[in-house]
Design an enzyme around this catalytic site. Structure first.
Site, PDB file in Angstrom:
ATOM      1  N   LEU A 206       0.871  -1.180   0.000  1.00  0.00           N
ATOM      2  CA  LEU A 206       0.000   0.000   0.000  1.00  0.00           C
ATOM      3  C   LEU A 206       0.905   1.226   0.000  1.00  0.00           C
ATOM      4  O   LEU A 206       1.667   1.419   0.945  1.00  0.00           O
ATOM      5  CB  LEU A 206      -0.804  -0.067   1.308  1.00  0.00           C
ATOM      6  N   HIS A 207       0.888   2.015  -1.035  1.00  0.00           N
ATOM      7  CA  HIS A 207       1.745   3.209  -1.002  1.00  0.00           C
ATOM      8  C   HIS A 207       1.190   4.410  -1.757  1.00  0.00           C
ATOM      9  O   HIS A 207       1.740   5.500  -1.658  1.00  0.00           O
ATOM     10  CB  HIS A 207       3.138   2.891  -1.556  1.00  0.00           C
ATOM     11  N   ARG A 208       0.119   4.243  -2.527  1.00  0.00           N
ATOM     12  CA  ARG A 208      -0.315   5.370  -3.366  1.00  0.00           C
ATOM     13  C   ARG A 208      -0.916   6.491  -2.537  1.00  0.00           C
ATOM     14  O   ARG A 208      -1.644   6.238  -1.575  1.00  0.00           O
ATOM     15  CB  ARG A 208      -1.348   4.906  -4.379  1.00  0.00           C
ATOM     16  N   ARG A 239       6.673   5.362   2.642  1.00  0.00           N
ATOM     17  CA  ARG A 239       5.603   6.373   2.608  1.00  0.00           C
ATOM     18  C   ARG A 239       4.438   5.960   3.518  1.00  0.00           C
ATOM     19  O   ARG A 239       3.876   6.788   4.224  1.00  0.00           O
ATOM     20  CB  ARG A 239       5.109   6.526   1.172  1.00  0.00           C
ATOM     21  N   ASP A 280      -2.033  -1.732  -4.139  1.00  0.00           N
ATOM     22  CA  ASP A 280      -2.374  -0.609  -5.017  1.00  0.00           C
ATOM     23  C   ASP A 280      -1.211  -0.320  -5.977  1.00  0.00           C
ATOM     24  O   ASP A 280      -1.188   0.706  -6.648  1.00  0.00           O
ATOM     25  CB  ASP A 280      -2.751   0.644  -4.206  1.00  0.00           C
TER      26      ASP A 280
END
Ligand code: UD1
Length: 361
Positions: A206-208, A239, A280
């Site tokens: 998950l990073h967006r 992030r 994502d």
């Protein structure tokens, strides 16, 4: 022929690996410029060593910042580098701020620029990656498209004359590493504590910005992952860790086990050992497809629409649907539908070099 590759973020290093290997077989001069957009060893150094990429010839050390600061600093730092190198081609990769800065610096100095992975579109104008892709495609002289769908998008924007279908270089690297993993040439990946590699588990990333930067959305996603009936190995991007800490959100608990990002071969092995992927990431959706694991994508759309066919990938923007009792999407079994080869035959990198040569001024 002299080519300067400009890279800076993790997915670009994966794409650089097969390109650098193909250049090494021939007589081209290949110069690698690392912008430094990703600076953590987990996101950068391990990809150079793990994938056998030669060290960058130039490192700009740009680091993090707002989009304007990161893109602007990269642009300013690239100008003198490209002016000194004067290559036949500048090659930019994917959709990051480093991609856009590289394309702008080259085009303004009248140096031919080619965009690898051209023509992808999410049609979501809130995504930083979408701005970068569209602007880079319209600035570049040569558009190296990975799929027929990407070629259609470019044609619809009036860019057909500059477009060439070369296939996806990520197939080249993914299948090569898969074979090496299956031959036992790589050590087992370090999965988060609490994950038993011999029992069913899911791999998650998950990073967006759309998912990490909205506190309510991030909290709902983390809660939904923690409630799944299968252990989840969350390989956390810096992030994600930074945003969770800022928002006072605890990662982990329940089914959710948090660990560090893994090197490329580790990711391939983790996916092969898993019963599915929840992500994502663009690259990971495709790797799940190539490796035959069902993928659940935490977004409203995907650029890799081919993965949606036959239910190999499912878009699940609403976290409540991930583990719902009536239809547990994240834990659905692998479909029986055969997968096609929409991303090419694993020789895309060689085709990229042939295409650059054929279009050299
Ligand atoms: C970038 C790309 C995205 C790509 C992703 C893969 C843009 C706009 N986004 O997103 O397209 O899918 O890389 O990882 O270019 N950070 C660190 N260490 C690092 C790098 C980043 O701690 O080595 C943290 C910093 O808090 C930074 C944040 O991550 O502010 C965001 O990094 P950034 O490079 O802006 O974007 P990514 O989210 O990594």
């Amino acid at each position: 022929m002299k080519v300067v590759s400009i890279v800076g973020a993790r997915p670009q290093l994966v794409k650089l690996a097969p390109i650098a290997a193909a250049f090494a077989e021939g007589d081209c001069e290949h110069v690698i410029v690392h912008t430094g957009q990703h600076y953590d060893a987990d996101l950068s150094d391990v990809f150079f060593t793990g994938l056998g990429i030669p060290d960058p010839n130039v490192h700009l050390g740009i680091g993090s910042g707002s989009h304007g600061v990161q893109t602007g600093n990269t642009l300013a730092a690239l100008d003198p580098v490209l002016a000194a190198e004067r290559p036949d081609w500048v090659l930019v990769y994917g959709d990051t701020n480093s991609t856009l800065a590289g394309a702008l610096s080259a085009v303004k100095q009248h140096i031919p620029v080619a965009h690898l992975e051209a023509g992808l579109r999410s049609f979501n104008r809130r995504m930083p990656e979408e701005h970068n892709r569209v602007l880079t495609d319209h600035a570049a002289d040569l558009l190296l498209a990975p799929t027929e769908e990407a070629v259609r998008h470019l044609a619809a924007e009036g860019l057909a004359d500059r477009s060439v279908l070369v296939g996806d270089v990520m197939v080249d690297v993914c299948l090569r590493v898969r074979d090496a993993v299956e031959r036992g040439e790589h050590a087992a990946p370090t999965l988060p504590e609490g994950i038993d590699p011999n029992a069913p588990y899911l791999v998650a990333t998950l990073h967006r910005a759309e998912n990490t930067d909205d506190p309510a959305r991030l909290a709902a996603l983390v809660e939904a992952l923690a409630e799944l009936p299968v252990p989840v190995a969350l390989l956390a991007h810096p992030r994600l860790l930074a945003r969770a800490e800022e928002q006072g959100l605890k990662l982990g608990g329940g089914a959710l086990h948090v660990g560090r990002p893994v090197p490329y071969a580790g990711m391939v092995a983790a996916v092969l050992g898993s019963v599915g992927v929840v992500t994502d990431s663009g690259g990971l959706q495709k790797e799940a497809y190539l490796l035959g694991r069902p993928c659940t994508t935490l977004r409203t759309e995907t650029e890799w629409v081919e993965t949606l066919e036959g239910d190999w990938n499912r878009l699940v923007p609403d976290p409540r649907e991930l583990g719902s009792a009536w239809l547990p999407l994240a834990t659905r079994p692998a479909p029986e539908t055969p997968r096609g080869t929409p991303y090419g035959d694993g020789r895309a990198a060689h085709r990229v070099i042939e295409t650059l040569r054929a279009h050299q001024a």
